[in-house]
Every structure is written in C-alpha cells, then in structure tokens.
Write a protein that holds these residues in place. Structure first.
Motif, mmCIF file in Angstrom:
data_model
loop_
_atom_site.group_PDB
_atom_site.id
_atom_site.type_symbol
_atom_site.label_atom_id
_atom_site.label_comp_id
_atom_site.label_asym_id
_atom_site.label_seq_id
_atom_site.Cartn_x
_atom_site.Cartn_y
_atom_site.Cartn_z
ATOM 1 N N VAL A 222 0.816 -1.209 0.000
ATOM 2 C CA VAL A 222 0.000 0.000 0.000
ATOM 3 C C VAL A 222 0.851 1.262 0.000
ATOM 4 O O VAL A 222 2.073 1.207 0.228
ATOM 5 C CB VAL A 222 -0.920 0.060 1.252
ATOM 6 N N SER A 223 0.180 2.364 -0.267
ATOM 7 C CA SER A 223 0.795 3.664 -0.053
ATOM 8 C C SER A 223 -0.250 4.573 0.567
ATOM 9 O O SER A 223 -1.293 4.820 -0.036
ATOM 10 C CB SER A 223 1.299 4.262 -1.369
ATOM 11 N N GLY A 224 0.041 5.020 1.759
ATOM 12 C CA GLY A 224 -0.879 5.935 2.433
ATOM 13 C C GLY A 224 -0.863 7.291 1.757
ATOM 14 O O GLY A 224 -1.758 8.109 1.941
ATOM 15 N N LYS A 225 0.185 7.506 0.954
ATOM 16 C CA LYS A 225 0.328 8.801 0.301
ATOM 17 C C LYS A 225 -0.493 8.856 -0.976
ATOM 18 O O LYS A 225 -1.236 9.806 -1.191
ATOM 19 C CB LYS A 225 1.813 9.027 -0.014
ATOM 20 N N THR A 226 -0.373 7.830 -1.827
ATOM 21 C CA THR A 226 -1.088 7.846 -3.111
ATOM 22 C C THR A 226 -2.410 7.081 -3.039
ATOM 23 O O THR A 226 -3.241 7.196 -3.930
ATOM 24 C CB THR A 226 -0.236 7.196 -4.226
ATOM 25 N N GLY A 227 -2.577 6.289 -2.010
ATOM 26 C CA GLY A 227 -3.821 5.521 -1.896
ATOM 27 C C GLY A 227 -3.745 4.174 -2.598
ATOM 28 O O GLY A 227 -4.678 3.372 -2.525
ATOM 29 N N GLN A 228 -2.610 3.924 -3.239
ATOM 30 C CA GLN A 228 -2.418 2.647 -3.931
ATOM 31 C C GLN A 228 -2.624 1.466 -2.965
ATOM 32 O O GLN A 228 -2.105 1.493 -1.848
ATOM 33 C CB GLN A 228 -0.986 2.623 -4.503
ATOM 34 N N GLY A 229 -3.383 0.477 -3.407
ATOM 35 C CA GLY A 229 -3.534 -0.753 -2.618
ATOM 36 C C GLY A 229 -4.477 -0.650 -1.432
ATOM 37 O O GLY A 229 -4.718 -1.647 -0.749
ATOM 38 N N MET A 230 -5.033 0.538 -1.171
ATOM 39 C CA MET A 230 -5.858 0.678 0.030
ATOM 40 C C MET A 230 -7.174 -0.097 -0.085
ATOM 41 O O MET A 230 -7.665 -0.638 0.903
ATOM 42 C CB MET A 230 -6.126 2.154 0.328
ATOM 43 N N ASP A 231 -7.725 -0.154 -1.312
ATOM 44 C CA ASP A 231 -8.945 -0.959 -1.498
ATOM 45 C C ASP A 231 -8.642 -2.426 -1.220
ATOM 46 O O ASP A 231 -9.429 -3.136 -0.604
ATOM 47 C CB ASP A 231 -9.476 -0.813 -2.933
ATOM 48 N N ASP A 232 -7.470 -2.862 -1.701
ATOM 49 C CA ASP A 232 -7.066 -4.259 -1.455
ATOM 50 C C ASP A 232 -6.967 -4.525 0.040
ATOM 51 O O ASP A 232 -7.393 -5.570 0.517
ATOM 52 C CB ASP A 232 -5.693 -4.554 -2.079
ATOM 53 N N LEU A 233 -6.394 -3.576 0.743
ATOM 54 C CA LEU A 233 -6.237 -3.756 2.190
ATOM 55 C C LEU A 233 -7.605 -3.955 2.846
ATOM 56 O O LEU A 233 -7.803 -4.867 3.642
ATOM 57 C CB LEU A 233 -5.513 -2.547 2.802
ATOM 58 N N GLU A 234 -8.562 -3.110 2.466
ATOM 59 C CA GLU A 234 -9.909 -3.223 3.046
ATOM 60 C C GLU A 234 -10.548 -4.563 2.679
ATOM 61 O O GLU A 234 -11.191 -5.206 3.508
ATOM 62 C CB GLU A 234 -10.789 -2.052 2.585
ATOM 63 N N GLU A 235 -10.340 -4.978 1.433
ATOM 64 C CA GLU A 235 -10.896 -6.275 1.019
ATOM 65 C C GLU A 235 -10.271 -7.413 1.803
ATOM 66 O O GLU A 235 -10.946 -8.368 2.200
ATOM 67 C CB GLU A 235 -10.668 -6.489 -0.479
ATOM 68 N N ASN A 236 -8.975 -7.303 2.013
ATOM 69 C CA ASN A 236 -8.279 -8.353 2.779
ATOM 70 C C ASN A 236 -8.771 -8.420 4.216
ATOM 71 O O ASN A 236 -8.877 -9.488 4.796
ATOM 72 C CB ASN A 236 -6.770 -8.113 2.762
ATOM 73 N N ILE A 237 -9.075 -7.257 4.764
ATOM 74 C CA ILE A 237 -9.596 -7.226 6.139
ATOM 75 C C ILE A 237 -10.936 -7.951 6.190
ATOM 76 O O ILE A 237 -11.186 -8.789 7.059
ATOM 77 C CB ILE A 237 -9.756 -5.763 6.623
ATOM 78 N N LEU A 238 -11.797 -7.662 5.210
ATOM 79 C CA LEU A 238 -13.125 -8.300 5.192
ATOM 80 C C LEU A 238 -13.012 -9.801 4.951
ATOM 81 O O LEU A 238 -13.764 -10.597 5.519
ATOM 82 C CB LEU A 238 -14.011 -7.641 4.128
ATOM 83 N N LEU A 239 -12.030 -10.173 4.135
ATOM 84 C CA LEU A 239 -11.792 -11.597 3.865
ATOM 85 C C LEU A 239 -11.408 -12.325 5.148
ATOM 86 O O LEU A 239 -11.946 -13.390 5.478
ATOM 87 C CB LEU A 239 -10.659 -11.707 2.842
ATOM 88 N N LEU A 240 -10.478 -11.718 5.880
ATOM 89 C CA LEU A 240 -10.045 -12.335 7.145
ATOM 90 C C LEU A 240 -11.206 -12.366 8.140
ATOM 91 O O LEU A 240 -11.411 -13.357 8.843
ATOM 92 C CB LEU A 240 -8.850 -11.565 7.716
ATOM 93 N N ALA A 241 -12.000 -11.288 8.135
ATOM 94 C CA ALA A 241 -13.150 -11.228 9.050
ATOM 95 C C ALA A 241 -14.122 -12.365 8.741
ATOM 96 O O ALA A 241 -14.671 -12.995 9.642
ATOM 97 C CB ALA A 241 -13.850 -9.886 8.932
ATOM 98 N N GLU A 242 -14.302 -12.628 7.457
ATOM 99 C CA GLU A 242 -15.202 -13.705 7.053
ATOM 100 C C GLU A 242 -14.683 -15.040 7.572
ATOM 101 O O GLU A 242 -15.436 -15.856 8.098
ATOM 102 C CB GLU A 242 -15.255 -13.745 5.530
ATOM 103 N N MET A 243 -13.377 -15.230 7.432
ATOM 104 C CA MET A 243 -12.793 -16.480 7.923
ATOM 105 C C MET A 243 -12.918 -16.613 9.440
ATOM 106 O O MET A 243 -13.129 -17.692 9.967
ATOM 107 C CB MET A 243 -11.322 -16.564 7.510
ATOM 108 N N LEU A 244 -12.777 -15.483 10.132
ATOM 109 C CA LEU A 244 -12.871 -15.517 11.601
ATOM 110 C C LEU A 244 -14.331 -15.652 12.054
ATOM 111 O O LEU A 244 -14.598 -15.990 13.193
ATOM 112 C CB LEU A 244 -12.267 -14.243 12.212
#
Ligand code: GDP
Length: 498
Positions: A222-244
């Motif tokens: 990710v880049s907090g500066k350009t926003g690159q990868g931030m959607d992926d990060l959120e998706e990954n969080i939801l994915l892990l949440a689903e598994m948990l």
C-alpha cells in the motif's frame, strides 16, 4: 468477617502446628488455634500463602457480563475491529488518515471527522470495518492488561524502504501473545527506495508465515500517500473477518469497552466500543465504579446517532464522573440496578485497596529490616567485599506514585521505569490514583521511598507530615519536568556511595 486460626489453617491447607509456627514468624505472639482473626488479618495471612485477597460481598449486587452465546453461528455478523501497529514513522497515522477520509459515513452527513478513539469505514457493499484510531502499542497494551480483547485483528505496517524494525517485532510479539491474527501492510511502496521483497524475507526470517512463502498471513502493498492498494487492504480485512466468522447478538443487555474518556466543551464524553447488544440514548450503563444514563450518542463525524450496534464505536455523552479507558461497559436494566452495582464496586475497591496497602506496608517494613540485617552482616563480615558489591550491583531508589487519573499514573510509571542505568534503578513500590494521603507518607517513610505526585493538589498537612518524616515529594504536572527531577533524585541519592 471473623475466622479462627484453626479454620484459617485448614482453609489454607496447612497443618496446624506448622501454621502456628509460621504465624509466630509473621509476628503473632502466643497464638493458639482458638484465636479469632478479623477478616482483614486473615486476608493478610492468606496473601502470605500466595492467595489474592477478595472481599466477600453480595454477588447479585454487581452486574456481570452475560455468558457467551450457546450457538454463535446463528447470530448476525458484526463489523471487525482492527488495530494498526508498527514501527514509528512507518505510516500508521497516514494510513489511518487515509481510511478515515474514505469513510462513506462522513461523506453522507458532511460532518468533520474528529478523533474519538475509533471510526468506521463503510464499503460500497454495505460491509463495515471499525478501526481503532490510536496508533501505537501503548493503547493496545493498556487495554489488554485490563483483559479487554477489543481487537479482532492487527494490521502490521512495515515501511517498504525501512523493513522490519524493533517496534515491528514488538507489535508481532503482542499480536502473537494475544492470539490476534495479523495482516501485513507493506507501506510506502510509492517510494523509489522501496524494497518489498526484502520486507517479505525479513518477516519470514522472523517467523511470520506470509502467503508468498506458503503461509496464511496476507500481505498487501500500500501507499498511504497515493492511496495505492488501500482498497485491497480493506478487502483483505473483510476476507479475514469472514474467515474468523465474527458474530454478536444485536439485542439483550449491551456490553462493551471504554476506549477513551475526555472532557469536551459539550461535557464529559467517553468513546465506547460495543461488543454485544445495542446501546441507545436513555440506556443506563455502568463502567468501573461509575454509571450514567446515556444522554446522546455521536459517531466520529460528530453526528448524533440513534443506536450503536455490536462492532461500532460511539461517543457517549452524559457522564458525571469519567470512566477509565479500558473499563468494561455493562448495560443495567434500570437506574437502581446501576446505582447498586457502582456502590458495590466502589466499596469492594476501597476494601481491597485497604488490604493491599496494609500488606504492602508490612512487606516494605520486612524488606527494610532484611536489608538492614544484610547490610549489618556484610559490614561485619568483610568491609572490602561490601565495597565491591556496591559498585557492582545496581542500587534501587523506590517510588510511590500518585496521579489524578489512571492514564497519567500509567504514563508516570512508564517514564520512571525508563530512567536508570546499571548503577541505579528505579523501583515502583505502589501506584494509584488520588491525592497523597497519610498512609502513603507512612509507607514512604517506612520503606525509604520518594513520593511522586502528578497533577494533584498536595494538602498542607501532608506536606508537613512528609517533611517531618523526611519523605521527599516530587510534585509535578509536566512529565518532562518530572522525569528530570526523578533523574536528579536518583543520581543524588547515589552520590555518597560512588
Ligand atoms: P507513524 O509514526 O507510523 O504514524 O508514521 P506517519 O504516518 O507519521 O508517517 C511517517 C512519515 O512517512 C510521514 O512523513 C509521512 O508523510 C510518510 N509516509 C507515510 N506513508 C507514506 C507513503 O505511503 N509514502 C510515502 N512516500 N511517505 C509516507
């Protein structure tokens, strides 16, 4: 409230004649099996045998969390609660700021986001993620020390241009010891000096089982500066949440944790993270030894909301007395029940503290006597050896710490413990909130400690009592100044021995 020596010995599982001998050693004279001890003395003796003092009081006067649900899989899902951790300057604040701005909730209401300790991000799919808004490990640790398992997962931020650093490892250690799963966010990938592969191999070398190496820990660039990868990060969080499979009851008496507590122009507010049930205005809640009727609930955009379901954080208005961060929140069915519970807890706290203080005082007296004994013995035996010893091992300077609120007491303790070198080390005999009282001075005098007072007035009679007893009070309201005086005090006390 009273117990005979014979019964106490039996309760502690010690043979009577052994027990009588040990009581004499503890200072009881001419004790027999029929002597009657008060509950408090009995508790002190029980502590000698490694038991924690608990004061027996009516069970049903307190509020307790509900037992865990029998079949959680039938409950609705709740938003995951996420904490961001990582080394300083690796971009925790920047990532949080980016996420906060992307929160649809704010855009809808046009509110200005403010720091309340947590915020929620709503995805276009309607799914929601709640982020704890205090980066760094101190908050996480403070909550954990009080048994508050508030977070479902940790985002471990590692800067792509700096790789794994001491606080990265510390964060890993905390996540592991609390069994919270992690997602790695490799940040600053926009930088030319970014080296993602190095971060991955460094993490793998420290036992992080990342995806690229066949493990199951997700890694997102990710880049907090350009926003690159931030959607992926959120998706990954939801994915892990689903598994948990994170679920909670939206109804029944609500439960949660106090994340923060502060005074704002609108009054005393505390941010509460709801874990079960739903909080609404008009509800009665208890936190530690205080209770309140909720006046209103507001989200991180300062917008009033009707309710706070599980997995969300809201700022609660209506407190007369502030709760402490880390306190558990329990809803009470009515005002009476809330009042009875807080009164009960206050009483329990006072009685337990009195017992603990007495025990500590006795321990301090014994320590001091033992120390003097040892000093005498050493002086008698071999004066040269003693000299060697005193330059070898570190000396300790002990402190009693009092502060206005829990948070400042913790901060003072942390500051004091950081001071010291291999010649002199600080030791915290006791720390508590509230003004310095007579027994503090007494305890400092018997144990040869200094008292640190932070952000509290010191009554005149306490000052006099302390100066008569030769007890030093370090009185400050700025941590930095306090640290200086602690340092000075420690080197002063050390000086004659160098
Ligand atoms: P924290 O100490 O972990 O909260 O780190 P900060 O969020 O304060 O970031 C430290 C510095 O790194 C700041 O100067 C940020 O502007 C910068 N920074 C953070 N994220 C990025 C990023 O993705 N790319 C670049 N180029 N700089 C970043």
């Amino acid at each position: 409230e009273f117990i005979s020596v014979a019964n106490l010995g039996a309760a502690l599982g010690v043979r009577l004649n052994v027990f009588l001998g040990e009581l004499e050693e503890l200072g009881f004279e001419n004790i027999t099996k029929d002597n009657i001890l008060t509950g408090e003395t009995a508790a002190l003796v029980a502590q000698e045998y490694g038991f924690e003092p608990t004061v027996e009081m009516g069970e049903d006067e307190d509020l307790k969390p509900r037992p865990p649900p029998k079949d959680p899989s039938s409950l609705p899902l709740r938003p995951p609660v996420v904490t961001i951790m990582g080394h300083v300057d690796h971009g925790k604040t920047t990532l949080l700021d980016y996420l906060r701005k992307s929160s649809i909730v704010d855009q809808e209401h046009g509110g200005i986001t403010q720091h309340i300790g947590a915020f929620s991000v709503k995805m276009s799919t309607g799914k929601q993620i709640t982020f704890l808004d205090t980066p760094g490990h101190a908050a996480f640790l403070t909550m954990r020390q009080r048994g508050a398992d508030v977070t479902d997962m940790v985002i471990l931020v590692v800067a792509a241009d700096d790789s794994v650093k001491p606080q990265t490892l510390e964060a890993l250690k905390h996540a592991r010891s609390s069994k919270v799963p992690i997602i790695v966010a490799i940040n600053k990938v926009d930088k030319e000096s970014a080296n993602v592969n190095r971060v991955k191999s460094d993490l793998a070398a420290h036992g992080v089982e990342i995806e690229d190496y066949g493990g199951d820990v997700q890694v997102v660039c990710v880049s907090g500066k350009t926003g690159q990868g931030m959607d992926d990060l959120e998706e990954n969080i939801l994915l892990l949440a689903e598994m948990l499979d994170i679920r909670a009851e939206p109804d029944g008496m609500a439960e949660g944790w106090v994340l923060e507590s502060s005074i704002k122009p609108i009054g005393r507010v505390a941010t509460v993270l709801v874990k079960r049930g739903t909080l609404r205005a008009g509800d009665y809640i208890v936190a530690g030894t205080v209770h309140t009727k909720i006046r209103s609930l507001r989200n991180e955009a300062g917008v009033e909301v009707d309710e706070a379901p599980p997995g969300t954080a809201v700022e609660i208005l209506g407190w007369k007395d502030p709760p402490d961060a880390g306190d558990m929140i329990l809803q009470a069915p009515n005002e009476d029940k809330a009042k009875i519970a807080t009164r009960y807890r206050q009483e329990l706290k006072e009685r337990t503290e009195a017992i603990q203080q007495q025990t500590q005082m006795e321990q301090a007296k014994r320590d001091k006597a033992a120390e003097e004994e040892a000093e005498k013995a050493a002086a008698k035996k071999d004066p040269e050896a003693e000299e060697e010893e005193s330059t070898g091992g570190a000396k300790t300077v002990s402190f009693l710490i009092k502060g206005d609120v829990h948070g400042s007491v913790e901060a003072v303790c942390a500051t004091v413990l950081e001071i010291g070198n291999n010649e002199v080390q600080p030791r915290i005999l006791q720390s508590a909130t509230g003004q310095i009282n007579e027994s503090d001075v007494e305890m400092a005098a018997t144990s040869g400690s200094c008292i640190i007072n932070f952000n509290n007035p010191v009554p005149g009679y306490i000052k006099r009592m302390a100066s008569e007893a030769g007890v030093r009070i370090l009185d400050h309201n700025i941590i930095y100044h306090l640290a200086e005086e602690v340092r000075d005090t420690m080197s002063e006390l050390l000086a004659p021995n160098i």
